[in-house]
Design a protein around this motif. Structure first.
Motif, short mmCIF file in Angstrom:
data_model
loop_
_atom_site.label_atom_id
_atom_site.label_comp_id
_atom_site.label_asym_id
_atom_site.label_seq_id
_atom_site.Cartn_x
_atom_site.Cartn_y
_atom_site.Cartn_z
N ALA A 58 3.02 -2.61 -11.61
CA ALA A 58 3.40 -1.27 -12.09
C ALA A 58 2.23 -0.30 -12.03
O ALA A 58 2.28 0.79 -12.60
CB ALA A 58 3.93 -1.35 -13.52
N GLU A 59 1.16 -0.67 -11.33
CA GLU A 59 -0.02 0.18 -11.26
C GLU A 59 0.28 1.44 -10.43
O GLU A 59 1.00 1.38 -9.44
CB GLU A 59 -1.20 -0.58 -10.63
CG GLU A 59 -1.70 -1.75 -11.45
CD GLU A 59 -0.94 -3.04 -11.14
OE1 GLU A 59 -1.40 -4.11 -11.55
OE2 GLU A 59 0.13 -2.94 -10.49
N PRO A 60 -0.30 2.59 -10.84
CA PRO A 60 -0.13 3.81 -10.04
C PRO A 60 -0.87 3.70 -8.71
O PRO A 60 -1.92 3.06 -8.62
CB PRO A 60 -0.74 4.90 -10.92
CG PRO A 60 -1.72 4.18 -11.80
CD PRO A 60 -1.11 2.83 -12.05
N GLY A 61 -0.31 4.28 -7.68
CA GLY A 61 -0.96 4.28 -6.37
C GLY A 61 -0.89 2.95 -5.65
O GLY A 61 -1.71 2.69 -4.77
N CYS A 62 0.10 2.11 -6.01
CA CYS A 62 0.22 0.80 -5.35
C CYS A 62 0.97 0.97 -4.03
O CYS A 62 2.18 1.29 -4.01
CB CYS A 62 0.96 -0.19 -6.25
SG CYS A 62 1.25 -1.80 -5.47
N ALA A 63 0.28 0.75 -2.92
CA ALA A 63 0.89 0.90 -1.60
C ALA A 63 1.93 -0.17 -1.33
O ALA A 63 2.90 0.06 -0.62
CB ALA A 63 -0.20 0.87 -0.52
N VAL A 64 1.73 -1.35 -1.93
CA VAL A 64 2.68 -2.44 -1.72
C VAL A 64 4.02 -2.12 -2.37
O VAL A 64 5.08 -2.25 -1.75
CB VAL A 64 2.12 -3.77 -2.29
CG1 VAL A 64 3.19 -4.86 -2.26
CG2 VAL A 64 0.90 -4.21 -1.49
N ARG A 65 3.99 -1.65 -3.65
CA ARG A 65 5.24 -1.31 -4.34
C ARG A 65 5.96 -0.17 -3.63
O ARG A 65 7.19 -0.16 -3.50
CB ARG A 65 4.96 -0.91 -5.79
CG ARG A 65 4.30 -1.95 -6.66
CD ARG A 65 4.96 -3.31 -6.61
NE ARG A 65 6.40 -3.28 -6.84
CZ ARG A 65 7.18 -4.34 -6.78
NH1 ARG A 65 6.65 -5.53 -6.45
NH2 ARG A 65 8.46 -4.25 -7.01
N ALA A 66 5.19 0.77 -3.13
CA ALA A 66 5.79 1.90 -2.42
C ALA A 66 6.50 1.43 -1.16
O ALA A 66 7.60 1.88 -0.83
CB ALA A 66 4.73 2.94 -2.09
N ALA A 67 5.87 0.49 -0.45
CA ALA A 67 6.48 -0.03 0.78
C ALA A 67 7.72 -0.86 0.47
O ALA A 67 8.69 -0.83 1.23
CB ALA A 67 5.45 -0.87 1.55
#
Length: 352
Positions: free
Chosen positions: A292-301
């Motif tokens: 749930a960290e902000p700026g996580c590229a993995v979660r965004a993908a």
């Protein structure tokens, strides 16, 4: 019988290394290893050689130092007719899997291969997770990875299957082949040109022996018929073998791999999952847990659909496995160092 060692992969660098070891030793490439006895191809033909004491001692300290198919060794001829393998020459590449058990030592499956091909049948359907695992092993070896999809004569659209597999094999060529069709293996022939060795990695029944026989042009490896109903069968190869290809080059077949443990060191896993490694590096925080960290590229993908959940789960599973192996390796090294300290103390070498 004479053998062109350079056509089998011998090189000026190896020749220079061998020359420094003495004129009484001659080189040979291991085509098969059987319980301390090597079958090697020397310039004058096949030679059976037992392992010398120095080689056995090195293997006792590190099982990965035990010569296997594909290795180059220096052999010595004795007046009584014996032949011994006196030295294992440095490997350019090595496919190493972790063995079962608490020791988690490494077992060399193939040595000095230029291309490490992951062989997977398209019938009844490819096992994507297995391909990912074997690709990590292939990348780790130092050889050029390749995916070979066999039994394509049984698939309605082999090109479509190859396109799907290419999505989980970044930066790796995916070749659909068939040993049953004329010219069905032509795409593999550049990988067994003079001086080059193609290593085959895959499960039982994947068609590795049929590929070998097709490249060699004869029955070099025994095969068994695969049941058409479920695509299952039993591979009769129970040993690793290097087979020279007419015109130069060689192909190295391995027995069906039931389980493949990844070693702790190296970047093979990151290269097999290159797109995920790039996403991880793009996260805002270096210690991002991708939850749930902000700026996580993995979660965004994952949320955008760019990264399939199955692919992410496979990456996580294999990383956990490597982490466990790292802990085991560190514990093993710590125990070994503690043993050395006890020996020094018992012998009176400890500092006052």
């Amino acid at each position: 019988m004479t053998v062109d060692l350079y056509a089998l992969g011998w090189s000026p660098a190896l020749a220079e290394r061998a020359a420094r070891c003495g004129a009484r030793l001659r080189p040979g490439r291991v085509v098969r290893a059987d319980r301390g006895v090597l079958t090697t191809l020397c310039a004058d033909g096949p030679v059976r050689a037992s392992l010398a004491g120095a080689v056995l001692a090195a293997a006792a300290a590190d099982p990965a130092e035990l010569p296997c198919a594909g290795d180059w060794v220096l052999v010595r001829d004795w007046p009584d007719g014996r032949v011994t393998a006196e030295k294992l020459l440095p490997r350019s590449t090595a496919v190493i899997r972790r063995t079962a058990g608490k020791d988690s030592t490494g077992q060399v499956l193939a040595a000095n291969v230029d291309t490490a091909a992951v062989v997977e049948p398209v019938h009844p359907e490819p096992d994507v997770g297995r391909i990912e695992r074997l690709l990590a092993l292939a990348w780790e070896s130092g050889a050029q990875p390749l995916v070979v999809l066999t039994k394509c004569d049984l698939a309605a659209d082999p090109a479509a299957v190859a396109a799907q597999i290419a999505e989980v094999a970044p930066r790796v060529a995916v070749l659909p082949v068939s040993a049953q069709r004329p010219g069905g293996l032509d795409a593999l022939r550049p990988f067994v040109a003079a001086g080059r060795t193609l290593g085959l990695l895959g499960p039982s029944g994947a068609g590795k022996s049929s590929v070998v026989n097709g490249l060699v042009g004869g029955t070099a490896m025994a095969t068994q018929t695969i049941r058409r109903v479920d695509g299952k069968g039993r591979h009769t190869t129970t040993y690793r073998a290097l087979i020279p290809v007419p015109g130069g080059g060689a192909v190295l077949d391995t027995p069906g791999i039931r389980a493949v443990g990844l070693q702790a060191a190296g970047d093979g896993l990151a290269r097999a999952f290159a797109e995920i490694a790039e996403l991880v590096a793009a996260c805002r925080f270096g210690d991002c847990r991708h939850e749930a960290e902000p700026g996580c590229a993995v979660r965004a993908a994952l949320e955008s659909g760019e990264l399939p959940p199955r692919r992410w789960e496979s990456w996580q599973r294999l990383n956990r496995e490597v982490a466990v192996e790292t802990d085991r390796r560190d514990a093993r090294l710590a125990a070994r160092r503690a043993g050395w300290r006890r020996q020094r103390r018992d012998r009176g070498y400890a500092r006052p």
